[in-house]
Design a protein around this motif. Structure first.
Motif, mmCIF file in Angstrom:
data_model
loop_
_atom_site.group_PDB
_atom_site.id
_atom_site.type_symbol
_atom_site.label_atom_id
_atom_site.label_comp_id
_atom_site.label_asym_id
_atom_site.label_seq_id
_atom_site.Cartn_x
_atom_site.Cartn_y
_atom_site.Cartn_z
ATOM 1 N N ALA A 42 2.701 -4.673 -0.116
ATOM 2 C CA ALA A 42 3.119 -3.461 -0.916
ATOM 3 C C ALA A 42 4.552 -3.373 -1.160
ATOM 4 O O ALA A 42 5.133 -2.912 -1.820
ATOM 5 N N TYR A 43 5.256 -3.749 -0.096
ATOM 6 C CA TYR A 43 6.785 -3.723 -0.375
ATOM 7 C C TYR A 43 7.150 -4.649 -1.575
ATOM 8 O O TYR A 43 7.916 -3.947 -2.305
ATOM 9 N N TYR A 44 6.762 -5.799 -1.617
ATOM 10 C CA TYR A 44 7.321 -6.637 -3.026
ATOM 11 C C TYR A 44 6.456 -5.883 -4.140
ATOM 12 O O TYR A 44 7.185 -5.986 -5.085
ATOM 13 N N GLY A 45 5.451 -5.277 -3.951
ATOM 14 C CA GLY A 45 4.957 -4.400 -5.258
ATOM 15 C C GLY A 45 5.913 -3.141 -5.736
ATOM 16 O O GLY A 45 6.107 -3.310 -6.802
ATOM 17 N N LEU A 46 6.364 -2.659 -4.618
ATOM 18 C CA LEU A 46 7.374 -1.673 -4.840
ATOM 19 C C LEU A 46 8.685 -2.011 -5.324
ATOM 20 O O LEU A 46 9.155 -1.576 -6.291
ATOM 21 N N LEU A 47 9.046 -3.160 -4.931
ATOM 22 C CA LEU A 47 10.417 -3.767 -5.651
ATOM 23 C C LEU A 47 9.953 -4.223 -7.096
ATOM 24 O O LEU A 47 10.823 -3.971 -7.696
ATOM 25 N N HIS A 48 8.730 -4.710 -7.297
ATOM 26 C CA HIS A 48 8.409 -5.077 -8.812
ATOM 27 C C HIS A 48 8.482 -3.915 -9.448
ATOM 28 O O HIS A 48 9.064 -3.925 -10.580
ATOM 29 N N LEU A 49 8.043 -2.555 -9.171
ATOM 30 C CA LEU A 49 8.110 -1.567 -10.112
ATOM 31 C C LEU A 49 9.541 -1.134 -10.091
ATOM 32 O O LEU A 49 10.078 -0.548 -11.374
ATOM 33 N N ARG A 82 13.548 10.784 -5.374
ATOM 34 C CA ARG A 82 13.097 9.847 -5.988
ATOM 35 C C ARG A 82 12.508 8.658 -5.391
ATOM 36 O O ARG A 82 12.684 8.641 -3.905
ATOM 37 N N LEU A 83 11.911 7.682 -6.168
ATOM 38 C CA LEU A 83 11.310 6.606 -5.114
ATOM 39 C C LEU A 83 12.410 5.647 -5.117
ATOM 40 O O LEU A 83 13.196 5.240 -5.662
ATOM 41 N N THR A 84 12.748 5.213 -3.659
ATOM 42 C CA THR A 84 13.712 4.156 -3.641
ATOM 43 C C THR A 84 13.199 3.073 -2.878
ATOM 44 O O THR A 84 11.917 2.954 -2.321
ATOM 45 N N GLN A 85 14.165 2.006 -2.935
ATOM 46 C CA GLN A 85 13.371 0.876 -2.188
ATOM 47 C C GLN A 85 13.491 0.639 -0.615
ATOM 48 O O GLN A 85 12.606 -0.052 -0.136
ATOM 49 N N SER A 86 13.938 1.649 0.096
ATOM 50 C CA SER A 86 13.914 1.719 1.340
ATOM 51 C C SER A 86 13.441 3.082 2.319
ATOM 52 O O SER A 86 13.674 3.144 3.475
ATOM 53 N N PHE A 87 12.688 3.792 1.383
ATOM 54 C CA PHE A 87 12.671 5.112 1.996
ATOM 55 C C PHE A 87 11.444 5.165 3.325
ATOM 56 O O PHE A 87 11.506 5.951 4.038
ATOM 57 N N PHE A 88 10.878 3.905 3.340
ATOM 58 C CA PHE A 88 9.912 3.845 4.378
ATOM 59 C C PHE A 88 10.223 3.233 5.656
ATOM 60 O O PHE A 88 9.670 3.111 6.637
ATOM 61 N N GLU A 89 11.508 2.620 5.422
ATOM 62 C CA GLU A 89 11.918 1.622 6.714
ATOM 63 C C GLU A 89 12.002 2.294 7.994
ATOM 64 O O GLU A 89 12.557 3.520 7.905
#
Lengths: 312, 372
Positions: free
Chosen positions: B178-185, B288-295
């Motif tokens: 999921a994380y790399y999928g997010l980065l892809h987007l 907004r959707l960010t790279q690290s919001f879930f961390e």
């Protein structure tokens, strides 16, 4: 095409070594009945301790790796105390240990200034004319010492587990602690030894990533390889040799990705990075399907604390 | 004893009470520990854990005499910080509920971060496509988030139920996917016009509002979810089924409880709760959707579920305390440049102490002088 194959295969051992060592360490612990989810954290401890030693004392990289091993072995004693002596749920204790190690290594790396500092690290062994052999040279004779050491380590551990008296007792403790206890085998002591010995190997895997392969410390640099090693143990059904084959397979897949890009095959970069995890998942599914209706090889008492007072 | 493997239940039920002597010490398994004893043990464990953390903080450079100030006065009695605590509590409550519910059917959901990511992605899809009329947008975003999170949780649930694939590993591996999928987007199709790897900002109608009383809507969502889960787990038919499944799946099956369906629906709900947490962070905090919001939420959720003994109301309370720790940690980061990993370390140490304290609750230890 053969050039591609040779450069690809030459990279496999370096990527396979951490998986192999970590999975072997976990197998020792789990054969004694302790479900060990700490690998991701212990690898980080091994990596940071070895990098710290190397940067501070400028010792030989192998010495630094031994320090990393010992550090991980010591931290694994905390886990052993939690799950063996205090009988904490092994999944929770394992997760907390990973979380603890991530926090600890990131904090110490930061406070001591070891983060993002490149160093020379462990170099390949000079094997003289052998290294210049076509095809076989780069693949078999240009690796570092630890990559060669993996073979005797596996032979030793596999012998220990399957043939030696201690290995027999260790497996008895993991299969049926009640019976082992009745035979007079010290359950807690055996499990402590198994967890600590496994911790040493997992720590070496982490140290190898930092010192021999990446040659730098950054936070969370193991990037899930500890979890992949745990999946590998399940896939290998707690057998060292199957784990070694699995490690080579995962190493091979990981090594092929940058080579594809270098060969000019354009792939979406971040999606490509999901392959190790997807392949691990696929391998687990495959293993599950193959063994769905067969008895599991899982150690009988895996994950259960032994409480002698409750023996009936 | 198989309870020990996949549920977080104190092993008090299964004791024969036989005695064993290690020379001078005798350990005995208690059948039933009083709740007073439990609370005392947890309180002592918390004190030990916080004491150890205080030592670590002092070693890392926080003056010892201002520790209490930073932790208690500055977070609970300063209005701005207290508001931050409430704000931060809502995703923590939701991830804590997510873990607690899954554990109730013996499903180790360690995929909270991945499900949060998919929640964020689902909400962002609705925002980017401007689906639905403006006033309904937020509801649609929440709904899309929950559907995406549930679908992401569906994969490990199905793998476990159909193929007996260990969910601990599969959920963890799917987090990375999921994380790399997010980065892809974020580095690809959804990259913002400003060139940074985050999605375009949400429109004002797509942000979770703050009520006039200063209370954030995310907190209301979280508290409502906690009450709903408490009802489901405590009063509903499904809750009783869940207790059967948790106690012994094969007996439950023999009694006619639809075990597979029960596990599947609880795991889907668990994924939806994690995704809702993701939605409150992207829409309520980041905008907004960010790279690290879930961390940091993944393990925190699991730890909250564990500390709360899978009880939804207790999870809300533990999440609130965890939020105090988060906000105090942010302040320490700003004022004493303590790395953020310190908060992680404190969380881990406190949980280790509480987990260890269980031993004292479940076992009675005697000192025996001389040979008995």
């Amino acid at each position: 095409m053969s050039g591609f194959l040779v450069t690809w295969l030459a990279n496999v051992p370096q990527l396979a070594v951490p998986y192999a060592l970590a999975a072997l360490g976990l197998i020792i612990s789990e054969r004694a009945g302790v479900l060990n989810l700490t690998a991701e954290g212990l690898m980080l401890v091994g990596a940071l301790a070895s990098v710290g030693t190397l940067l501070t004392f400028e010792v030989h990289p192998l010495v630094a790796m031994v320090v990393g091993m010992i550090a991980a072995g010591l931290v694994s004693l905390v886990f052993a105390f939690l799950v063996i002596t205090l009988r904490v749920n092994q999944v929770i204790a394992g997760l907390v240990m990973v979380f603890f190690c991530q926090g600890l290594t990131s904090l110490l790396g930061n406070l001591c200034g070891w983060t993002s500092k490149a160093f020379t690290g462990l170099a390949p062994l000079p094997l003289g004319p052998l290294a210049d052999l076509p095809v076989l040279g780069p693949i078999l004779f240009r690796q570092d010492l630890v990559a060669y050491l993996v073979i005797p380590i596996f032979l030793g551990v596999a012998y220990m587990l399957s043939r030696s008296r201690f290995g027999l007792r260790l497996r008895a403790v993991g299969e049926n602690p009640e019976a082992a206890d009745a035979m007079g085998i010290p359950i807690s002591a055996t499990r402590f030894l198994a967890v600590a010995g496994g911790g040493l190997l997992v720590g070496l895997a982490g140290a190898y990533i930092a010192i021999a392969s990446v040659k730098i410390w950054v936070d969370d640099m193991t990037a899930g390889r500890g979890w992949i090693a745990i999946a590998l143990v399940i896939f290998a059904r707690w057998n060292p040799w199957r784990a070694l084959i699995g490690a080579l397979l995962f190493g091979g897949i990981q090594a092929v990705i940058p080579k594809l890009a270098a060969a000019g095959i354009m792939l979406p970069q971040y999606l490509v990075m999901t392959t190790p995890y997807l392949v691990t998942l696929a391998v687990m599914i495959w293993g599950s399907v193959r063994h769905l209706h067969r008895p599991s090889d899982e150690p009988g008492a895996l994950g259960q604390p032994y409480v002698r007072e409750e023996r009936r | 004893m198989s309870d020990e493997v996949s549920t977080i239940v104190a092993p008090s039920a299964a004791g024969s009470g036989a005695r064993r002597r290690f020379g001078q010490i005798s350990i005995e398994v208690r059948r039933n520990a009083s709740s007073g004893l439990r609370i005392a043990a947890v309180a002592i464990a918390l004190l030990v854990g916080l004491g150890l953390s205080a030592v670590a903080l002092v070693l890392a450079g926080v003056p010892a005499d201002s520790l209490a100030d930073e932790f208690i006065m500055a977070t609970l009695f300063d209005p701005t910080n207290f508001k931050a605590v409430l704000f931060q509590a809502s995703p923590l409550i939701l991830v804590g509920l997510c873990a607690a519910m899954a554990f109730r059917v013996r499903f180790w959901n360690l995929g909270i971060e991945g499900q949060m990511i998919f929640g964020g992605i689902g909400a962002t899809i609705v925002s980017l496509l401007k689906l639905g009329p403006d006033p309904a947008r937020l509801y649609l975003m929440a709904l899309a988030a929950m559907i995406c999170g549930a679908l992401w949780a569906f994969i490990p649930a199905l793998l476990k139920l159909r193929l007996a694939v260990n969910e601990i590993i599969s959920t963890l591996l799917l987090n990375y996917v999921a994380y790399y999928g997010l980065l892809h987007l974020l580095y690809g199709p959804w990259k913002d016009q400003d060139g940074f790897p985050h999605s375009p900002s949400f429109a004002p109608s797509e942000l979770l509002p703050t009520l006039s009383s200063g209370m954030s809507v995310s907190l209301l969502i979280a508290v409502a979810a906690a009450l709903l889960m408490a009802y489901v787990a405590g009063r509903s038919r499904a809750g009783i089924f869940m207790r059967f499944v948790s106690a012994n799946p094969s007996v439950a099956r023999a009694l006619g409880v639809p075990v597979g369906g029960m596990v599947l629906s609880v795991v889907l709900a668990s994924g939806a709760l994690a995704a809702l947490a993701g939605f409150t962070v992207v829409s309520g905090q980041e905008g907004r959707l960010t790279q690290s919001f879930f961390e940091g939420y993944g393990v925190s959720g699991v730890l909250i579920g564990f500390l709360a003994r899978n009880n939804p109301i207790a999870a809300a309370i533990v999440a609130f305390l965890m939020s105090v720790l988060f906000v105090a940690g942010q302040n320490l980061q700003v004022f004493y440049s303590i790395p953020s990993s310190m908060v992680q370390l404190i969380q881990a140490v406190v949980v280790m102490c509480v987990a260890a304290s269980d031993f004292l609750v479940v076992h009675r230890i005697h000192w025996i002088r001389g040979t008995p």
